[in-house]
Design a protein around this motif. Structure first.
Motif, PDB file in Angstrom:
ATOM      1  N   ASN A 126       7.083  27.496  -2.451  1.00 41.97           N
ATOM      2  CA  ASN A 126       6.397  27.255  -1.193  1.00 41.97           C
ATOM      3  C   ASN A 126       6.387  25.748  -0.943  1.00 41.97           C
ATOM      4  O   ASN A 126       5.865  24.987  -1.753  1.00 41.97           O
ATOM      5  N   VAL A 127       6.969  25.329   0.162  1.00 45.09           N
ATOM      6  CA  VAL A 127       7.024  23.910   0.517  1.00 45.09           C
ATOM      7  C   VAL A 127       5.976  23.654   1.603  1.00 45.09           C
ATOM      8  O   VAL A 127       6.074  24.193   2.700  1.00 45.09           O
ATOM      9  N   ARG A 128       4.975  22.861   1.274  1.00 42.68           N
ATOM     10  CA  ARG A 128       3.934  22.469   2.240  1.00 42.68           C
ATOM     11  C   ARG A 128       4.362  21.150   2.864  1.00 42.68           C
ATOM     12  O   ARG A 128       4.470  20.146   2.170  1.00 42.68           O
ATOM     13  N   THR A 129       4.582  21.155   4.177  1.00 43.52           N
ATOM     14  CA  THR A 129       5.162  19.989   4.842  1.00 43.52           C
ATOM     15  C   THR A 129       4.157  19.129   5.602  1.00 43.52           C
ATOM     16  O   THR A 129       4.505  18.014   6.008  1.00 43.52           O
ATOM     17  N   HIS A 130       2.960  19.620   5.833  1.00 47.96           N
ATOM     18  CA  HIS A 130       1.941  18.859   6.568  1.00 47.96           C
ATOM     19  C   HIS A 130       2.483  18.320   7.894  1.00 47.96           C
ATOM     20  O   HIS A 130       2.192  17.194   8.292  1.00 47.96           O
ATOM     21  N   ASP A 131       3.319  19.115   8.553  1.00 45.49           N
ATOM     22  CA  ASP A 131       3.919  18.764   9.854  1.00 45.49           C
ATOM     23  C   ASP A 131       4.883  17.584   9.799  1.00 45.49           C
ATOM     24  O   ASP A 131       5.227  17.009  10.826  1.00 45.49           O
ATOM     25  N   ASN A 132       5.333  17.202   8.601  1.00 45.12           N
ATOM     26  CA  ASN A 132       6.370  16.182   8.490  1.00 45.12           C
ATOM     27  C   ASN A 132       7.724  16.857   8.683  1.00 45.12           C
ATOM     28  O   ASN A 132       7.947  17.948   8.169  1.00 45.12           O
ATOM     29  N   PRO A 133       8.659  16.225   9.404  1.00 45.50           N
ATOM     30  CA  PRO A 133       9.994  16.802   9.542  1.00 45.50           C
ATOM     31  C   PRO A 133      10.624  16.988   8.159  1.00 45.50           C
ATOM     32  O   PRO A 133      10.677  16.043   7.368  1.00 45.50           O
ATOM     33  N   THR A 134      11.075  18.212   7.873  1.00 45.08           N
ATOM     34  CA  THR A 134      11.594  18.526   6.545  1.00 45.08           C
ATOM     35  C   THR A 134      12.779  19.471   6.667  1.00 45.08           C
ATOM     36  O   THR A 134      12.642  20.574   7.197  1.00 45.08           O
ATOM     37  N   ASP A 135      13.941  19.029   6.177  1.00 43.95           N
ATOM     38  CA  ASP A 135      15.111  19.894   6.095  1.00 43.95           C
ATOM     39  C   ASP A 135      15.082  20.604   4.753  1.00 43.95           C
ATOM     40  O   ASP A 135      14.944  19.957   3.709  1.00 43.95           O
ATOM     41  N   LEU A 136      15.221  21.927   4.771  1.00 47.38           N
ATOM     42  CA  LEU A 136      15.290  22.718   3.547  1.00 47.38           C
ATOM     43  C   LEU A 136      16.728  23.205   3.414  1.00 47.38           C
ATOM     44  O   LEU A 136      17.237  23.898   4.299  1.00 47.38           O
ATOM     45  N   VAL A 137      17.372  22.835   2.295  1.00 49.82           N
ATOM     46  CA  VAL A 137      18.806  23.032   2.155  1.00 49.82           C
ATOM     47  C   VAL A 137      19.123  23.760   0.853  1.00 49.82           C
ATOM     48  O   VAL A 137      18.672  23.341  -0.221  1.00 49.82           O
TER      49      VAL A 137
ATOM     50  N   LEU B  12       5.082  18.632  -7.288  1.00 48.98           N
ATOM     51  CA  LEU B  12       5.232  20.062  -7.519  1.00 48.98           C
ATOM     52  C   LEU B  12       4.113  20.512  -8.433  1.00 48.98           C
ATOM     53  O   LEU B  12       3.954  19.991  -9.539  1.00 48.98           O
ATOM     54  N   ARG B  13       3.313  21.470  -7.935  1.00 49.20           N
ATOM     55  CA  ARG B  13       2.235  22.067  -8.731  1.00 49.20           C
ATOM     56  C   ARG B  13       2.446  23.565  -8.721  1.00 49.20           C
ATOM     57  O   ARG B  13       2.311  24.200  -7.657  1.00 49.20           O
ATOM     58  N   GLY B  14       2.795  24.117  -9.875  1.00 54.02           N
ATOM     59  CA  GLY B  14       3.080  25.547  -9.939  1.00 54.02           C
ATOM     60  C   GLY B  14       4.286  25.875  -9.083  1.00 54.02           C
ATOM     61  O   GLY B  14       5.358  25.315  -9.276  1.00 54.02           O
ATOM     62  N   ASP B  15       4.112  26.768  -8.107  1.00 51.87           N
ATOM     63  CA  ASP B  15       5.220  27.134  -7.222  1.00 51.87           C
ATOM     64  C   ASP B  15       5.106  26.482  -5.846  1.00 51.87           C
ATOM     65  O   ASP B  15       5.743  26.907  -4.891  1.00 51.87           O
ATOM     66  N   THR B  16       4.275  25.415  -5.740  1.00 54.77           N
ATOM     67  CA  THR B  16       4.082  24.741  -4.454  1.00 54.77           C
ATOM     68  C   THR B  16       4.543  23.289  -4.526  1.00 54.77           C
ATOM     69  O   THR B  16       4.079  22.517  -5.359  1.00 54.77           O
ATOM     70  N   LEU B  17       5.464  22.953  -3.633  1.00 52.27           N
ATOM     71  CA  LEU B  17       5.925  21.577  -3.475  1.00 52.27           C
ATOM     72  C   LEU B  17       5.164  20.990  -2.299  1.00 52.27           C
ATOM     73  O   LEU B  17       5.279  21.472  -1.169  1.00 52.27           O
ATOM     74  N   ASP B  18       4.349  19.983  -2.560  1.00 55.46           N
ATOM     75  CA  ASP B  18       3.498  19.375  -1.540  1.00 55.46           C
ATOM     76  C   ASP B  18       4.133  18.071  -1.074  1.00 55.46           C
ATOM     77  O   ASP B  18       4.302  17.142  -1.869  1.00 55.46           O
ATOM     78  N   LEU B  19       4.497  18.013   0.204  1.00 60.17           N
ATOM     79  CA  LEU B  19       5.154  16.841   0.783  1.00 60.17           C
ATOM     80  C   LEU B  19       4.312  16.321   1.934  1.00 60.17           C
ATOM     81  O   LEU B  19       4.082  17.030   2.914  1.00 60.17           O
TER      82      LEU B  19
END
Length: 132
Positions: A51-62, A90-97
């Motif tokens: 799970n990638v948490r983006t906090h509304d930052n532009p993020t390309d997932l590739v 990265l904490r557990g299965d969450t990538l916080d950006l």
């Protein structure tokens, strides 16, 4: 009728405020993530869902031929007079950006996240399509 002292003071205060605001805007400058130097981090990951948490930052997932999760950040704070806070962990299965500015600040951010091709990726808890 001549202006009152209070009216003259208000006009001077308004003019001074406008002048200071204009100077700050020309001093701070416009931020542009495209001109920023990239920063990179790699995170070992052995799960099957991220799970990638983006906090509304532009993020390309590739989807890419990689073993770990690779993150590239472009961040420009435009020589701001405020403060910035960058979180990428990265904490557990969450990538916080998260990359944000506060105060008198003008910042621009972009993330790129490369993940193994067989990994299921969520964006802010919702299924998402990957590029690549």
């Amino acid at each position: 009728m001549p202006p009152t002292r209070a009216r003259t003071t208000r006009r001077r205060t308004a003019a001074l405020t406008a002048l200071v605001a204009g100077l700050l805007l020309t001093t701070v400058g416009c931020a542009d993530a495209a001109k920023a130097e990239p920063r990179e981090k790699a995170f070992p990951f052995s799960g099957d869902r991220l799970n990638v948490r983006t906090h509304d930052n532009p993020t390309d997932l590739v989807a890419a031929d990689v073993e770990e999760v690779r993150v590239t950040l472009w961040f420009d704070d435009g020589a701001s007079l405020g403060s910035s806070e960058i979180t990428w962990e990265l904490r557990g299965d969450t990538l916080d950006l998260n990359a944000a500015c506060s105060g008198l600040a003008n910042c621009d951010t972009k993330f790129r996240v490369e993940v193994p091709r067989d990994l299921t990726v969520l964006r802010n808890g919702d299924p998402t399509a990957l590029k690549g």
